[in-house]
Scaffold this active site. Structure first.
Site, short mmCIF file in Angstrom:
data_model
loop_
_atom_site.label_atom_id
_atom_site.label_comp_id
_atom_site.label_asym_id
_atom_site.label_seq_id
_atom_site.Cartn_x
_atom_site.Cartn_y
_atom_site.Cartn_z
NE ARG A 280 -3.92 0.06 1.61
CZ ARG A 280 -5.02 0.58 2.34
NH1 ARG A 280 -5.18 0.13 3.59
NH2 ARG A 280 -5.67 1.31 1.73
CD GLN B 151 -10.55 3.08 8.41
OE1 GLN B 151 -10.94 2.73 7.28
NE2 GLN B 151 -10.17 2.34 9.17
CB SER C 204 -10.50 -0.06 5.76
OG SER C 204 -11.47 0.80 5.86
CE LYS C 205 -14.03 3.95 4.28
NZ LYS C 205 -13.73 3.65 5.84
CG HIS C 206 -11.10 2.56 -2.86
ND1 HIS C 206 -12.06 2.63 -2.13
CD2 HIS C 206 -11.38 1.48 -3.87
CE1 HIS C 206 -12.96 2.04 -2.59
NE2 HIS C 206 -12.58 1.40 -3.43
#
Length: 443
Positions: A58, A229, A231-233
């Protein structure tokens, strides 16, 4: 409502069948259908999905570069900060809106939007009952009243006809939640908003990179709210963005995210009251780097989610996630429904069987619609009390609220994880697993 897809189910199955033995994913045949003995993995048969995909990486050099630049600054405050400026610039490339305020969370973005829209005590705001509570926290803190409307059967988004039924003289806004990255019917909702003089706020927390009829999500309503946040893309751990093209609302966004202080003004006086939702430069540095990844993430999730829908379309008893053909859903998750009475098992058993096949599946999304939670049923928002109800500014009774389709969605939905670390062969395996389990339990 036509589910989006590039292949018919017949062509998909033919392609999957032709690929057996040729397309492998870490030793597994892609799109493999049930073994001749028909045994489920939960009963000792072979798994349809034998290995999990790697988690996506990420962050890396783009984020490191921005953080190193940030460390050379004299200040980490957002106002005129170079990282915040770059974040705003890159946000506008993805979502071309003039007025942009970075903030501390998606919840903060929604609170800023509600405040900027002038929502006052006793005002009503119509929204979805199947969403994170952050959608309505700002409504409640403005002493306004969330009004929950029912959802489309397979879109899981607001049903414009039910929204229209719930509009009253006290209604001031609609918050359209693009659940799981699937765009709402924005033309219909915008027409209702315009007809009744309402603000249309788009909750895009789960919809980074989504498109409605070719247009970027967030550009159709009056105010757009995004979450960063974890967990978002795209993410900076926690953060948000609120933006608008509307002269009525746009100039207010900065003030309502910065304690009511107008940093472009000259008086130094507070003319409005608000809390502190500012984002810092370190957060902006990471978020600006993340936005360089957005299109790749959005396009990949869209393709994978659509491929899963194609792979399970037409199965008896299965109702896939419905996405309009001219929209792009960016699948924060995919969810299909089990048709009542169509399976010789309940949802819990179906999900256990899917998980045994190697599918990242869970039952439903949230336990109950928001109005079913104790804090709503007891009207206990502020130290166990709700001042607007005690003062007679609303007659709302959440114990009496019912949205039958929303409740049925939560009772029958099966959620499947989608992320950019997956590939098409893996998703074909997931689709094969759903076919295998559905075939076994089909009534």
């Amino acid at each position: 409502m036509t589910p989006r897809g590039h292949l018919s189910r017949r062509h998909f199955l033919a392609a999957s069948s032709g690929a057996l033995g040729a397309n492998t994913l870490r030793g597994q045949e892609a799109g493999d259908d049930p073994a001749p003995d028909g045994r489920l993995a939960i009963d000792g048969g072979p798994k349809a999905v034998r290995e999990s995909p790697p988690r996506p990486r990420r962050w890396g050099e783009p984020e490191r570069e921005r953080l190193e630049a940030m460390l050379g600054q004299d200040s980490l405050f957002y106002w005129k900060g170079p990282q915040t400026g770059l974040l705003v610039e890159r946000f506008r490339e993805a979502c071309p809106l003039e007025y942009v305020m970075t903030c501390s969370s998606g919840t903060a973005a929604l609170h800023i939007a509600v405040a900027a829209a002038g929502i006052a005590p006793g005002d009503e705001v119509i929204t979805s009952p199947v969403t994170d509570i952050g959608t309505v926290i700002g409504v409640l803190y403005q002493q306004a009243v969330p009004v929950f409307a029912d959802l489309g059967r397979n879109t899981y988004n607001l049903d414009p006809e039910d929204v229209a039924r719930r509009i009253t003289p006290r209604t001031r806004a609609i918050i359209a939640v693009h659940l799981a990255g699937n765009p709402c019917d924005l033309d219909a909702l915008k027409a209702l908003a315009d007809e009744h003089g309402l603000a249309l706020i788009e909750d895009c927390a789960q919809a980074w990179g989504a498109r409605y009829r070719g247009r970027p999500i967030g550009t159709i309503g009056h105010i757009a709210c995004f979450s960063l946040q974890d967990s978002k893309h795209v993410t900076c751990g926690d953060g948000g963005v609120v933006a608008s093209n509307e002269e009525r609302y746009g100039p207010r966004l900065q003030r309502f995210g910065d304690k009511g202080f107008d940093r472009l003004g000259s008086s130094g006086l507070f003319e409005s009251f608000a809390t502190n939702y500012r984002m810092s430069e370190p957060q902006a540095a990471v978020a600006s780097a993340q936005l360089t990844r957005l299109e790749g993430i959005a396009a990949r999730r869209a393709r994978l989610g659509d491929l899963l829908t194609e792979g399970i379309a037409g199965l008896p008893g299965i109702e896939p996630h419905a996405v309009r053909a001219d929209d792009r859903c960016t699948y924060w998750f995919s969810m299909f429904r089990l048709r009542p009475g169509a399976m010789r098992c309940d949802r819990a058993e179906f999900v256990r069987a899917l998980v045994a096949e190697g599918v990242p599946a869970t039952a439903g999304y949230i336990p109950l619609p928001l109005y079913g939670n104790p804090v709503f049923r007891e009207h206990g928002f502020f130290a166990g009390r709700w001042p607007v109800k005690e003062l007679g500014l609303t007659t709302m009774d959440y114990e009496a609220v019912s949205c039958p389709e929303a409740e049925a969605i939560l009772e029958s939905g099966v959620r499947v994880a989608i992320h950019e670390g997956m590939d098409e062969a893996y998703i074909r395996g997931v689709a094969a697993a759903v076919r295998k389990v559905a075939s076994h339990y089909s009534a």
